[in-house]
Design a protein around this motif. Structure first.
Motif, PDB file in Angstrom:
ATOM      1  N   ALA A  71       0.841  -1.200   0.000  1.00 36.94           N
ATOM      2  CA  ALA A  71       0.000   0.000   0.000  1.00 36.94           C
ATOM      3  C   ALA A  71       0.873   1.245   0.000  1.00 36.94           C
ATOM      4  O   ALA A  71       1.825   1.345   0.781  1.00 36.94           O
ATOM      5  N   LEU A  72       0.569   2.176  -0.886  1.00 38.16           N
ATOM      6  CA  LEU A  72       1.231   3.478  -0.929  1.00 38.16           C
ATOM      7  C   LEU A  72       0.225   4.524  -0.473  1.00 38.16           C
ATOM      8  O   LEU A  72      -0.826   4.703  -1.103  1.00 38.16           O
ATOM      9  N   TYR A  73       0.522   5.207   0.622  1.00 36.89           N
ATOM     10  CA  TYR A  73      -0.380   6.219   1.191  1.00 36.89           C
ATOM     11  C   TYR A  73       0.146   7.623   0.895  1.00 36.89           C
ATOM     12  O   TYR A  73       1.299   7.948   1.208  1.00 36.89           O
ATOM     13  N   LEU A  74      -0.706   8.467   0.320  1.00 34.38           N
ATOM     14  CA  LEU A  74      -0.332   9.817  -0.084  1.00 34.38           C
ATOM     15  C   LEU A  74      -1.220  10.836   0.636  1.00 34.38           C
ATOM     16  O   LEU A  74      -2.442  10.843   0.470  1.00 34.38           O
ATOM     17  N   ILE A 104       4.170   2.085   2.417  1.00 34.98           N
ATOM     18  CA  ILE A 104       5.108   3.197   2.352  1.00 34.98           C
ATOM     19  C   ILE A 104       4.309   4.489   2.336  1.00 34.98           C
ATOM     20  O   ILE A 104       3.313   4.618   1.615  1.00 34.98           O
ATOM     21  N   LEU A 105       4.750   5.447   3.165  1.00 38.22           N
ATOM     22  CA  LEU A 105       4.065   6.736   3.302  1.00 38.22           C
ATOM     23  C   LEU A 105       5.071   7.857   3.043  1.00 38.22           C
ATOM     24  O   LEU A 105       5.778   8.306   3.950  1.00 38.22           O
ATOM     25  N   PRO A 106       5.181   8.334   1.796  1.00 37.42           N
ATOM     26  CA  PRO A 106       6.171   9.366   1.476  1.00 37.42           C
ATOM     27  C   PRO A 106       5.715  10.760   1.882  1.00 37.42           C
ATOM     28  O   PRO A 106       4.513  11.039   1.954  1.00 37.42           O
ATOM     29  N   GLN A 138       7.728   2.307  -6.652  1.00 38.59           N
ATOM     30  CA  GLN A 138       8.707   1.295  -7.047  1.00 38.59           C
ATOM     31  C   GLN A 138       9.446   0.745  -5.827  1.00 38.59           C
ATOM     32  O   GLN A 138       9.773  -0.450  -5.769  1.00 38.59           O
ATOM     33  N   ALA A 139       9.708   1.614  -4.846  1.00 30.93           N
ATOM     34  CA  ALA A 139      10.338   1.155  -3.608  1.00 30.93           C
ATOM     35  C   ALA A 139       9.435   0.177  -2.873  1.00 30.93           C
ATOM     36  O   ALA A 139       9.903  -0.800  -2.269  1.00 30.93           O
ATOM     37  N   LEU A 140       8.126   0.408  -2.934  1.00 31.84           N
ATOM     38  CA  LEU A 140       7.173  -0.520  -2.327  1.00 31.84           C
ATOM     39  C   LEU A 140       7.250  -1.891  -2.998  1.00 31.84           C
ATOM     40  O   LEU A 140       7.276  -2.927  -2.327  1.00 31.84           O
ATOM     41  N   LEU A 141       7.317  -1.896  -4.314  1.00 32.01           N
ATOM     42  CA  LEU A 141       7.368  -3.162  -5.044  1.00 32.01           C
ATOM     43  C   LEU A 141       8.643  -3.948  -4.736  1.00 32.01           C
ATOM     44  O   LEU A 141       8.662  -5.176  -4.847  1.00 32.01           O
ATOM     45  N   ARG A 142       9.698  -3.242  -4.343  1.00 29.73           N
ATOM     46  CA  ARG A 142      10.970  -3.913  -4.056  1.00 29.73           C
ATOM     47  C   ARG A 142      11.040  -4.498  -2.648  1.00 29.73           C
ATOM     48  O   ARG A 142      11.994  -5.201  -2.315  1.00 29.73           O
TER      49      ARG A 142
END
Length: 277
Positions: A71-74, A104-106, A138-142
């Motif tokens: 999950a990518l949270y923005l 990942i929460l950027p 992409q960092a999440l996928l890695r």
């Protein structure tokens, strides 16, 4: 790199979920022991830009054979609110990780750390921020164990707008109270352009607006707030036209920050879409 366990917080969140679904009081006395979550402060490199600061949230203990969702949270833009940064969704990301996900929460930077100025450079700033969001995805996928077929992007306000435009399509998108175009909010809350200049400014973002890209995402969940002073019914209708197969929830009494019901519905939808436990 900073790392810390959040077993106590996760335990409270899991207990809350258990309580909501319990059929008798006895079940509340025996919450299952949670798998502690690890929150790590990371830096994500971006070509030609400064690294992105982000939180990485994942279960502390994972069976090597177990595949995890991603999950990518923005986050939203709402100065001077203390949650208008990568902390907005931290508790929610911890709850989702407790069900078998990595998040990942950027930290987003435009327009958080610089104002629009009303010319072509604003398109470049949006494009650069989008590249940073792409790097975070992409960092999440890695991340170890993440199944690339079970990923979601969850965004609120400007975060939703950026999330809807990723070139690397996630399995699912939660779009919370974003605008249809970049020029609208930039003009309304920063620039105050005369009518003729406003028309020209909208053309700066041709092909780059969320309303142009959200229709490409197959699994979308629109969340709208009935008392939202920033998003009009016309904007909501435009998104429904752009992606008519999307799931839609309107919280009549909620304001732009939404409410607990929206969070509960969001977690339930993600649990289903990402095949979580």
């Amino acid at each position: 790199m900073k790392r810390f366990l959040v077993a106590t917080v996760v335990g409270a969140l899991i207990l809350g979920v258990t309580a909501a679904g319990a059929s008798n009081a006895g079940q509340l006395d025996r919450p299952r022991q949670p798998n502690p979550m690890v929150v790590t402060d990371i830096q994500i490199p971006v070509k030609g830009q400064a690294p992105v600061t982000a939180y990485l949230v994942r279960p502390a203990h994972v069976d090597r054979s177990e595949k995890l969702a991603g999950a990518l949270y923005l986050h939203w833009f709402a100065p001077p609110n203390s949650t208008q940064n990568r902390t907005e969704f931290l508790a929610e990301a911890i709850a989702l990780a407790g069900r078998g996900a990595v998040a990942i929460l950027p930290q987003l930077t435009f327009p958080w750390e610089g104002d629009p100025i009303g010319d072509n450079s604003d398109r470049a700033k949006v494009t650069n921020q989008l590249a940073a969001v792409e790097a975070a995805y992409q960092a999440l996928l890695r991340q170890d164990g993440v199944d690339p077929r079970r990923t979601a992007v969850i965004g609120h306000d400007y975060g939703a707008m950026y999330g809807s435009m990723l070139k690397s399509r996630a399995h699912a998108l939660v779009f919370m109270a974003g605008d249809a175009t970049w020029a609208n909010w930039f003009d309304k809350y920063w620039l105050g352009l005369p009518a003729d200049q406003a028309v020209a400014y909208r053309k700066v973002f041709t092909g780059l607006d969320p309303i142009d890209t959200v229709g490409r995402v197959k699994r979308v969940y629109f969340q709208w707030a009935g008392r939202d002073i920033f998003v009009s019914p016309e904007i909501r209708a435009a998104f429904s036209t752009a992606n008519p197969k999307a799931t839609v929830s309107l919280y009549e009494t909620a304001e732009h920050f939404f409410n607990q019901q929206a969070k509960d519905d969001r977690l339930a939808w993600l649990t289903d879409q990402l095949d979580l436990r």
